[in-house]
Design a protein around this motif. Structure first.
Motif, PDB file in Angstrom:
ATOM      1  N   GLY A 186       0.812  -1.211   0.000  1.00 29.87           N
ATOM      2  CA  GLY A 186       0.000   0.000   0.000  1.00 29.87           C
ATOM      3  C   GLY A 186       0.847   1.264   0.000  1.00 29.87           C
ATOM      4  O   GLY A 186       0.529   2.230  -0.693  1.00 29.87           O
TER       5      GLY A 186
ATOM      6  N   PHE B 212      -7.103  11.728  -7.183  1.00 30.57           N
ATOM      7  CA  PHE B 212      -6.068  10.949  -6.509  1.00 30.57           C
ATOM      8  C   PHE B 212      -6.664  10.052  -5.436  1.00 30.57           C
ATOM      9  O   PHE B 212      -6.346   8.855  -5.350  1.00 30.57           O
TER      10      PHE B 212
ATOM     11  N   VAL C 244      -6.204   0.860  -5.171  1.00 34.12           N
ATOM     12  CA  VAL C 244      -5.140   0.385  -4.287  1.00 34.12           C
ATOM     13  C   VAL C 244      -5.724  -0.279  -3.043  1.00 34.12           C
ATOM     14  O   VAL C 244      -5.626  -1.499  -2.865  1.00 34.12           O
TER      15      VAL C 244
ATOM     16  N   PHE D 264      -2.983   4.772   6.563  1.00 36.21           N
ATOM     17  CA  PHE D 264      -3.249   5.366   5.257  1.00 36.21           C
ATOM     18  C   PHE D 264      -4.207   6.548   5.344  1.00 36.21           C
ATOM     19  O   PHE D 264      -4.196   7.422   4.481  1.00 36.21           O
TER      20      PHE D 264
ATOM     21  N   THR E  75       0.260  11.607  -9.925  1.00 34.63           N
ATOM     22  CA  THR E  75      -0.789  12.625  -9.848  1.00 34.63           C
ATOM     23  C   THR E  75      -0.185  14.026  -9.853  1.00 34.63           C
ATOM     24  O   THR E  75      -0.703  14.942 -10.513  1.00 34.63           O
TER      25      THR E  75
ATOM     26  N   GLU F 271      -3.361  10.057   3.530  1.00 33.90           N
ATOM     27  CA  GLU F 271      -4.291  10.737   2.622  1.00 33.90           C
ATOM     28  C   GLU F 271      -4.551  12.172   3.073  1.00 33.90           C
ATOM     29  O   GLU F 271      -4.623  13.090   2.245  1.00 33.90           O
TER      30      GLU F 271
ATOM     31  N   LEU G 129       1.395   6.488  -6.936  1.00 34.31           N
ATOM     32  CA  LEU G 129       0.206   7.204  -7.409  1.00 34.31           C
ATOM     33  C   LEU G 129       0.294   8.685  -7.122  1.00 34.31           C
ATOM     34  O   LEU G 129      -0.117   9.519  -7.947  1.00 34.31           O
ATOM     35  N   LEU G 130       0.869   9.044  -5.972  1.00 39.08           N
ATOM     36  CA  LEU G 130       1.017  10.454  -5.626  1.00 39.08           C
ATOM     37  C   LEU G 130       1.957  11.155  -6.596  1.00 39.08           C
ATOM     38  O   LEU G 130       1.674  12.276  -7.063  1.00 39.08           O
TER      39      LEU G 130
ATOM     40  N   ASN H  84      -8.672   7.142  -6.964  1.00 37.85           N
ATOM     41  CA  ASN H  84      -7.801   6.089  -7.505  1.00 37.85           C
ATOM     42  C   ASN H  84      -7.167   5.264  -6.389  1.00 37.85           C
ATOM     43  O   ASN H  84      -7.054   4.034  -6.493  1.00 37.85           O
ATOM     44  N   PHE H  85      -6.756   5.940  -5.313  1.00 42.23           N
ATOM     45  CA  PHE H  85      -6.101   5.213  -4.223  1.00 42.23           C
ATOM     46  C   PHE H  85      -7.087   4.320  -3.481  1.00 42.23           C
ATOM     47  O   PHE H  85      -6.784   3.158  -3.188  1.00 42.23           O
TER      48      PHE H  85
ATOM     49  N   LEU I  77       2.475   1.770  -3.517  1.00 38.70           N
ATOM     50  CA  LEU I  77       1.483   2.204  -4.495  1.00 38.70           C
ATOM     51  C   LEU I  77       0.980   3.612  -4.195  1.00 38.70           C
ATOM     52  O   LEU I  77       0.682   4.380  -5.125  1.00 38.70           O
ATOM     53  N   PHE I  78       0.891   3.941  -2.908  1.00 36.12           N
ATOM     54  CA  PHE I  78       0.493   5.308  -2.538  1.00 36.12           C
ATOM     55  C   PHE I  78       1.511   6.312  -3.064  1.00 36.12           C
ATOM     56  O   PHE I  78       1.148   7.329  -3.675  1.00 36.12           O
TER      57      PHE I  78
END
Length: 287
Positions: free
Chosen positions: A56, A93, A101, A159, A67, A163, A63-64, A96-97, A59-60
């Motif tokens: 996680g 964002f 994810v 998480f 983005t 976020e 993805l960040l 998508n997460f 992938l976070f």
């Protein structure tokens, strides 16, 4: 003055219901504590948590970064005079997460959390002690479900902070209710999956078989849209509504959809019911 019989019956009934409720909650709490203790003394819980955090987190971050790059590209194109559409980058964002994810990764972790809820009890020979105790089958099932759900909640909790940090600098300020709504939906999805995984575990003597059965169920839920696409109108909507994943996606959008909440809770209640029935049936068969 002699107290009327009806009043005495009413008082006794009220006292009996109060004692029954208190005893039921006490039984659930006892199983809940027992289940949490078993998780924290087992290396499996730490391994699953570590894998979940590692995957996680990577992938976070990925993805960040993508983005931020996308937002920078949009800004450059807008500075050059190109007409750009309206984009809510923080919202995209987060969506998508939560969906791609956390939602997908949790569907891989949850069957592993639920696989040993009853299969391990049967393997270790402690299931007989559990089902012959004064604790009702449904009370034991609820306690076990809450224990597994608590562990999953602890796995997801970091998480939430990530976020909030990611969207903290957005202008205008990003509504944090969307984050809480998304994670509330994630917990509801987890409750439904864990409840049915627990029912499958109650029917199995092997933890691996229980995990595999729950994986198959989750895969079926995840692919109901493919079946629904073969229809139109009401049949398509009817089939799509059976998917736990679809209801989670609706809640992950930040909108409180009461129909999705009620369906996910119904799935969880049915999972507890079928677990209690499976345990009772197994006890009767042994007798």
């Amino acid at each position: 003055m002699v107290e009327p019989l009806r009043m005495r019956i009413a008082k006794f009934s009220k006292s009996w219901h109060s004692q029954t409720l208190t005893q039921g909650l006490s039984n659930i709490l006892a199983i809940y504590r027992r289940e949490l203790y078993s998780y924290f003394r087992s290396p499996l819980a730490y391994v699953l948590t570590g894998i979940f955090w590692l995957v996680g987190g990577l992938l976070f971050f990925s993805l960040l970064v993508s983005t931020v790059d996308q937002a920078a590209l949009i800004d450059r194109q807008a500075a050059l005079g190109e007409k750009m559409g309206s984009y809510d980058i923080p919202y995209l964002f987060l969506q998508n997460f939560l969906e791609s994810v956390l939602g997908s990764t949790s569907l891989l972790i949850l069957p592993l959390l639920s696989m040993g809820l009853y299969a391990e009890e049967r393997k270790q020979g402690t299931l007989e002690l559990l089902v012959t105790s004064p604790i009702a089958n449904w009370q034991g099932a609820v306690g076990k479900l809450l224990g597994a759900l608590t562990l999953f909640g602890l796995m997801v909790m970091p998480f939430v902070g990530f976020e909030m940090l990611a969207v903290a600098g957005s202008k205008p300020a990003f509504p944090l209710t969307i984050i809480w709504m998304g994670h509330g939906g994630l917990l509801l999805q987890a409750t439904a999956v864990l409840a049915w995984g627990m029912a499958i575990s109650a029917c199995s003597s092997s933890s691996l078989a229980a995990a595999f059965g729950t994986f198959l169920l989750v895969t079926a839920w995840n692919n109901l849209d493919i079946l629904a696409d073969q229809f139109t109108g009401a049949p398509r909507l009817f089939i799509s509504n059976f998917s736990v994943v679809n209801h989670y996606r609706r809640l992950a959008g930040g909108v409180l959809d009461l129909s999705s909440v009620s369906i996910l809770l119904t799935y969880a209640i049915l999972g507890v019911f079928f677990t209690a029935v499976a345990i009772e049936f197994g006890r009767g068969r042994r007798l």
